[in-house]
Scaffold this motif. Structure first.
Motif, short mmCIF file in Angstrom:
data_model
loop_
_atom_site.label_atom_id
_atom_site.label_comp_id
_atom_site.label_asym_id
_atom_site.label_seq_id
_atom_site.Cartn_x
_atom_site.Cartn_y
_atom_site.Cartn_z
N ILE A 1 1.00 -1.20 -0.01
CA ILE A 1 0.01 -0.03 0.04
C ILE A 1 1.03 1.19 0.26
CG2 ILE A 1 -1.90 -1.13 1.14
CD1 ILE A 1 -1.25 0.15 3.78
N GLU A 2 0.39 2.37 -0.35
CA GLU A 2 0.94 3.48 -0.48
C GLU A 2 -0.18 4.84 0.00
OE1 GLU A 2 3.30 6.34 -3.76
OE2 GLU A 2 2.15 4.74 -4.39
N LEU A 3 0.61 5.76 0.78
CA LEU A 3 0.03 7.01 1.01
C LEU A 3 -0.05 8.01 0.12
CD1 LEU A 3 -1.60 8.56 3.28
CD2 LEU A 3 0.71 9.40 4.08
N VAL A 4 -1.10 8.38 -0.60
CA VAL A 4 -1.07 9.09 -1.89
C VAL A 4 -1.99 10.72 -1.57
CG1 VAL A 4 -0.40 7.29 -3.07
CG2 VAL A 4 -2.84 7.77 -3.06
N ASP A 5 -1.58 11.44 -2.61
CA ASP A 5 -2.31 12.80 -2.74
C ASP A 5 -3.53 12.51 -3.52
OD1 ASP A 5 -3.38 15.39 -2.62
OD2 ASP A 5 -1.45 16.37 -3.25
N LEU A 6 -4.62 12.75 -3.05
CA LEU A 6 -5.96 12.35 -3.81
C LEU A 6 -6.80 13.56 -4.06
CD1 LEU A 6 -6.96 9.00 -2.48
CD2 LEU A 6 -5.72 9.48 -4.55
N ARG A 7 -6.12 14.93 -3.97
CA ARG A 7 -6.75 16.16 -4.15
C ARG A 7 -7.47 16.35 -5.46
NH1 ARG A 7 -2.54 20.50 -2.36
NH2 ARG A 7 -1.35 18.78 -3.15
N SER A 8 -6.79 15.68 -6.32
CA SER A 8 -7.29 15.98 -7.59
C SER A 8 -8.86 15.06 -7.65
CB SER A 8 -6.51 15.27 -8.84
OG SER A 8 -6.24 13.88 -8.55
N ALA A 9 -9.28 14.38 -6.78
CA ALA A 9 -10.53 13.55 -6.70
C ALA A 9 -11.13 14.15 -5.58
CB ALA A 9 -10.03 12.18 -6.55
N ASN A 10 -10.76 15.54 -5.01
CA ASN A 10 -11.54 16.09 -3.98
C ASN A 10 -11.64 15.06 -2.75
OD1 ASN A 10 -11.88 18.49 -5.37
ND2 ASN A 10 -14.01 17.76 -6.19
N ALA A 11 -10.45 14.40 -2.63
CA ALA A 11 -10.18 13.52 -1.29
C ALA A 11 -9.45 13.67 -0.39
CB ALA A 11 -10.64 11.98 -1.93
N GLY A 12 -8.60 14.64 -0.46
CA GLY A 12 -7.26 14.90 0.32
C GLY A 12 -6.12 13.85 0.24
N ARG A 13 -5.79 13.25 1.31
CA ARG A 13 -4.90 12.02 1.38
C ARG A 13 -5.75 10.81 1.46
NH1 ARG A 13 -1.94 15.94 3.78
NH2 ARG A 13 0.25 16.30 2.92
N GLY A 14 -5.09 9.60 0.64
CA GLY A 14 -5.67 8.32 0.81
C GLY A 14 -4.59 7.50 0.79
N ILE A 15 -5.15 6.28 0.88
CA ILE A 15 -4.27 4.79 0.74
C ILE A 15 -4.75 4.09 -0.46
CG2 ILE A 15 -3.37 2.92 1.94
CD1 ILE A 15 -3.73 4.36 4.52
N ILE A 16 -3.74 3.84 -1.45
CA ILE A 16 -4.05 2.83 -2.54
C ILE A 16 -3.18 1.64 -2.44
CG2 ILE A 16 -4.53 4.80 -4.02
CD1 ILE A 16 -2.06 4.39 -5.41
N ALA A 17 -3.77 0.61 -3.24
CA ALA A 17 -2.90 -0.68 -3.18
C ALA A 17 -1.76 -0.65 -4.48
CB ALA A 17 -3.76 -1.88 -3.29
N THR A 18 -0.56 -0.74 -4.22
CA THR A 18 0.43 -0.97 -5.06
C THR A 18 0.52 -2.40 -5.50
OG1 THR A 18 2.37 -1.29 -3.34
CG2 THR A 18 1.61 1.03 -4.17
N PRO B 1 -10.48 -9.23 -1.85
CA PRO B 1 -9.34 -9.03 -2.69
C PRO B 1 -9.27 -7.84 -3.23
CG PRO B 1 -10.30 -11.24 -3.17
CD PRO B 1 -11.20 -10.52 -2.20
N ILE B 2 -8.32 -7.15 -3.23
CA ILE B 2 -8.10 -5.75 -3.59
C ILE B 2 -7.07 -5.75 -4.69
CG2 ILE B 2 -7.41 -3.42 -3.08
CD1 ILE B 2 -8.25 -4.03 0.12
N LYS B 3 -7.29 -5.34 -5.73
CA LYS B 3 -6.57 -5.30 -6.84
C LYS B 3 -5.37 -3.74 -6.89
CE LYS B 3 -7.91 -8.49 -9.38
NZ LYS B 3 -7.15 -9.68 -9.59
N ALA B 4 -4.67 -4.01 -7.57
CA ALA B 4 -3.33 -2.92 -7.52
C ALA B 4 -3.88 -1.82 -8.06
CB ALA B 4 -2.10 -3.57 -8.25
N GLY B 5 -3.80 -0.71 -7.72
CA GLY B 5 -4.48 0.46 -8.10
C GLY B 5 -5.74 1.01 -7.30
N GLU B 6 -6.34 -0.03 -6.78
CA GLU B 6 -7.64 0.44 -6.10
C GLU B 6 -7.25 1.09 -5.01
OE1 GLU B 6 -11.01 -2.37 -5.47
OE2 GLU B 6 -9.88 -3.75 -6.65
#
Length: 1045
Positions: A605-622, A840-845
């Protein structure tokens, strides 16, 4: 349910493809058709489970090679990708071929070709044999009207629609082709360096607008608010409140009162100019355009007003500061202010608007030269089919304006109708300065010059003389088109920032008309090291929410890397200095989190900036993540709460009810509840700054919020009749801060030494921020096995001494966004909290948590966002007041009877009970969609029971039993629905159309989503009431109908 926040966009578990259907090869169609038939014949043929042909549906293993696909969805996805690649390639080749065929390029090495110097590059191709896809489509379109079963009039309309659509498509395609074929601009290589002029920005300072408290000078309102504020407040002795103290429309209206409402808004705008000027001076900006909306509706025919005397002092204060600092101020009336229009009403309105702007600039009372330089920029406007006639009308109307307007009026070339060559002669004729806009000139220019900055230099002297004749300092406008722009319409849009300076004199006053306002000016100052750049070079730049920047390290010079690295290490320079600030903050937080003993963070997983989706920071699966995988773990020792803060042991008398100080008014101990306790803990840690061990955590938490607590009155009005407005509680929160938070801080200066430099209002604002963080981010903490037995209740929950769940801030867990369709949960163990994948979580989700079945209105109130998936949980709240009003209206009950009924209901604890109508969410598909759109039977039965209680006591005290109780209940229900619907100013259909037309999920769109969801519940409740009435037979009740839908 754990509380948490954000996410302004709907998140589907498996988003449906939005890829348009494209042409495939016959072979692919046959394969997909066969696969589809197989699935239809046997549902077990999905996901690699095929039927053996005998109808028994047994599983049969599939060979899995390197390039094999595991499911029909994989095949479809691969085909769609190939289709997209094919379509893009065909489009690119087609556009390039058209551009080449229509260009005039001399053939190479073919000079003896009958003197033809402009022959096409490609010969005409022979007609294709076989199926003609394009022609087939055109024939089908052309014949569609004849084949459709329409009458003559409708056929004509349909034919006109098709022709219009074809013209629009042709015009759009023509715009693209013209944009692709236009010659490249010819620009001057002159840079106006060394720079000694002034760079300016227009109207809004993005940094100050986003600050708290916000600073800007364009507050405005709607006309309906003006009319509403002509009525006095319900309680004139108290300040206006969004819900508790609104204008009372039953009281007589006073036009002057409504005008004062506007004037107070204008004064607030004018007072903020001083703050903006001093901020500009601090960072080397000495040129600014004032907003035309500074005084709302000042030039309006009905609601307009003069600025003197009420605004004279505020404007004079701003002008005094501008004069002392040597700043230039200008204005730019809007596009509808036109002196060349053939319509008299437009001319009348334009003159009013110009006089308003001239009065505003005059009241600044700046020194003589600065007052002369305070000009107002105007566009000529439309041509109305005849430029000469438009210019004649302008000449005549210009004569009628006041001398003050003539002294300040300046004309600007535009990008639609009027070029520099069109305007310069009339400016010279009427002694009007002309401002050159480089961006407009690059889009619309005379045939005698080329696009770009080189050719227009030839007119510089003539343009400059239009200014010097009136002894006004010249100004120019500069901006650039967006990088992807092709058509003229696209090219008119201004880019966020600009890359260079135009070839203007180096002492020019240059207005930078870019979306990023003062940040675009800073960008130029940084790029060219212009005067003043060092004053802000170390300041965190403003980041646009819609254009997040990637974390890219600065590249080292190829030569001398070893020496540079060694020097860097010796000088102690942080290696993160090359990383963008938001990513640097995230990285520091992640390193802090990983350093916590017992904390874990999965490498998938990775901590990412999701402000382009109006969601602040978030975590995605790598990487692909299996079900039940642990994503991260946080020990309870590093959950910020009153159990882990040193403040509790430092001030035990504040948190221990037995030692709490006595309230002088009530004479009993003032006890801090779990909310105020956590607010005090967070204030204590936050005010310590770098000395706090929680500093990296506070750095990633937001400073501003989208919850209604921070909305303006105009934004709250968008909620219309929603009960959300009554539950905001801003005034109650501030009262709590002033009585239970600030006294603790003021009385313990040794514990809060920073409080001496902070006012009470600033502490209230800071407490609001901490309270909003708790509302949006805090978790209710489940039982800790090591807790004392006396702190456990019979259900095994960990509680405070007042039987409330302990509340805490959980680092990393609160970085998760949430939705009704989720893939992770937070599990509470004895020593830690763990995030675990639920599927199950796919990479990128994105990793998504779940807050519980909350209505969008509650999501908005708590966390400041809404989602489409949560519309299934939307509710309508029916208050006791609405029920009582419906009973009184439908049954014609007087107040004396209602008082007796209310007394009986109080005995049964029903007087304050309302009803909540919600959807039945018991039957849900695997993808989260509801199987049926029915209302909850339980909620309808609760409403029925409440109405039965009202009717029982009304019959008892009114002695009126002529009307059957069931019939009366249906009438009351219909009245309730009608009364609630009347509180909304738009219909359900209007909101549906409005929602489809709105863009990004801003506050207005969130309000529309909330009220639309409530109206859908009301519509269903209305159909239930109508159905119950139609099902009721003569002399029969309708219990069955009223409790089903």
């Amino acid at each position: 349910m754990p509380a948490k926040r954000k996410r302004n966009m709907s998140q589907q578990e498996t988003p449906p493809s939005t890829e348009p259907t494209r042409r495939r090869s016959d072979r692919n169609l046959e394969k997909l058709s066969a696969a589809s038939d197989a699935v239809k014949a046997d549902p077990t043929a999905k996901l690699g489970v095929l039927n053996d042909g005998l109808g028994n549906g047994e599983r049969r293993p599939r060979a899995r090679g390197k390039n094999s696909y595991e499911s029909r969805k994989d095949v479809e996805r691969a085909v769609r990708n190939l289709q997209a690649m094919e379509s893009e390639l065909q489009t690119t080749v087609r556009n390039q071929r058209k551009a080449l065929e229509t260009s005039e390029v001399k053939p190479i090495g073919d000079e003896a070709t009958d003197g033809d110097a402009t022959m096409p590059l490609h010969p005409t191709l022979p007609p294709r044999q076989g199926k003609q896809v394009v022609n087939e489509g055109e024939d089908r379109c052309a014949n569609s009207v004849e084949q459709a079963p329409l009458d003559g009039r409708k056929a004509e309309l349909a034919e006109g629609d098709i022709a219009a659509a074809a013209r629009d498509a042709e015009a759009e395609d023509d715009g693209v082709q013209r944009g692709a074929r236009r010659p490249p601009p010819v620009n001057s290589e002159i840079l106006p360096l060394p720079w000694s002029g002034r760079l300016g920005y227009a109207c809004l300072n993005t940094y100050l607008r986003a600050s708290n408290p916000t600073v800007f000078s364009s507050r405005t309102c709607r006309m309906s608010s003006i009319v509403e504020h002509r009525h006095p407040l319900r309680n004139p002795d108290e300040p206006e409140h969004a819900t508790k103290n609104r204008p009372d429309k039953e009281q007589p209206a006073d036009i002057e009162r409504g005008q004062r409402y506007l004037q107070e808004m204008g004064l607030a705008n004018a007072r903020d100019i001083v703050k903006m000027l001093r901020w500009n001076e601090k960072y080397g900006i000495r040129f600014m355009r004032l907003s035309s909306e500074m005084f709302p509706f000042a030039s309006h025919a009905e609601h307009g007003y003069a600025l003197e005397p009420f605004a004279a002092e505020a404007l004079a204060d701003a002008g005094k500061v501008a004069g002392e600092l040597g700043h230039r101020l200008t204005t730019h009336p809007g596009q509808f202010t036109q002196l060349g229009s053939p319509r008299k009403e437009v001319i009348t309105a334009a003159i009013r608007d110009l006089e308003y702007h001239a009065e505003m600039l005059s009241l600044l009372k700046m020194p003589e030269q600065q007052d002369r330089d305070a000009v107002m920029i105007l566009h000529m406007g439309g041509t109305y089919g005849d430029k000469a006639a438009t210019l004649d009308r302008f000449r005549e109307n210009y004569k009628t304006v006041s001398q003050n307007v003539k002294n300040r009026l300046v004309l600007e070339n535009d990008d639609v109708s009027w070029t520099v060559h069109d305007l310069l002669p009339i400016c010279e004729e009427l002694n009007i300065p002309m401002v050159l806009d480089f961006h407009h000139h690059n889009i619309l220019f005379d045939d005698s010059v080329r696009e770009g900055t080189l050719d227009i230099i030839g007119l510089y002297d003539r343009i400059a003389k239009t200014w010097s004749r009136k002894n006004i300092r010249q100004k120019m406008h500069y901006s650039e088109q967006t990088s992807a722009a092709i058509t003229p319409r696209e090219r008119r849009k201004h880019s966020a920032r600009v890359r260079t300076l135009p070839p203007c004199p180096n002492d020019m006053d240059l207005m930078i008309e870019a979306k990023d306002k003062e940040q675009a000016v800073f960008e130029l100052m940084r790029t060219f090291k212009l005067p003043g750049w060092s004053t802000f070079n170390d300041i965190v730049p403003f980041e646009r929410d819609d254009e997040p920047r990637k974390a890219v390290k600065k590249e080292d010079d190829e030569e001398g890397d070893d020496e540079n690295n060694a020097a860097t290490q010796q000088d102690g320079v942080n290696e993160d200095d090359g990383i963008e600030v938001p990513e640097r903050v995230s990285r520091a937080f992640l390193e802090w989190f990983k350093s916590i003993p017992g904390a874990t963070f999965s490498d998938a997983i990775e901590l990412v900036d999701l402000r382009s989706a109006n969601a602040g920071r978030g975590i995605i699966a790598t990487k692909d993540i299996e079900e039940d995988s642990i994503l991260f773990t946080i020990p309870r020792t590093h959950i910020l709460s009153k159990q882990t803060s040193a403040l509790v042991s430092t001030l035990p008398q504040v948190f221990d009810a037995d030692q709490a100080p006595a309230d002088p008014e009530n004479g009993f101990a003032v006890k801090q509840d779990r909310w105020t306790s956590l607010i005090l803990v967070m204030l204590y840690e936050f005010l310590q700054g770098d000395a706090s061990s929680w500093k990296p955590y506070f750095d990633v938490l937001p400073e501003s919020f989208n919850t209604p607590m921070f909305w303006s009155d105009a934004e709250l009005d968008e909620l219309q009749g929603s009960a959300t407005r009554q539950r905001i509680g801003k005034e109650e929160a501030e009262e709590m801060f002033r009585t239970r938070i600030i006294p603790v801080i003021r009385q313990n200066a040794s514990v809060f030494p920073q409080q001496e430099a902070v006012s009470d209002d600033q502490l209230v604002a800071l407490a609001h921020r901490m309270g909003s963080l708790i509302m949006s981010y805090a978790f209710d903490l489940d039982k800790d096995d090591d807790s004392d037995e006396e702190d456990e209740n019979e259900d095994g929950w960990q509680v405070d001494r007042d039987d409330e769940l302990l509340m805490g801030m959980v680092p990393m867990a609160d970085m998760l966004n949430a939705d009704a369709v989720f893939n992770a949960v937070i599990n509470h163990a004895a020593d830690s909290l763990t995030a675990t994948a639920t599927r199950p979580i796919k990479a990128g989700e994105e990793i998504l948590n779940f807050y519980g079945p909350l209505a969008n209105s509650e999501l908005l109130r708590r966390y400041g966002y809404v989602t489409e998936a949560h519309m299934r949980h939307d509710v309508v709240e029916i208050s006791p007041e609405v029920i009582e009003a419906a009973v009184k209206a439908e049954l014609q009950v007087d107040d004396s009877v209602l008082e007796k009924v209310r007394a009986k209901l109080e005995e049964r604890d029903l007087a304050d009970e309302g009803a909540v109508i919600e959807w039945d969410t018991s039957a849900v598909e695997d993808d989260g969609t509801l199987l049926a759109q029915d209302l909850s039977r339980d909620s309808l039965e609760e409403l029925n029971a409440l109405l039965e209680a009202y009717l029982k006591y009304v019959e008892k005290y009114s002695q009126d039993r002529k009307r059957p109780r069931e019939d009366a209940a249906i009438s009351i229900l219909r009245r309730i629905v009608h009364d609630i619907q009347a509180k909304y100013t738009t219909s359900l259909e209007e909101d549906q159309r409005l929602l489809s037309s709105l863009g990004a999920m801003d506050r207005r769109k969130m309000a529309v989503v909330v009220r639309l969801g409530e109206k859908m519940v009301l519509q269903k409740l209305q159909s239930v009431a109508m159905g119950a009435q139609s099902d009721q037979g003569p002399g029969e009740g309708s219990k069955r109908a009223r409790t089903s839908n």
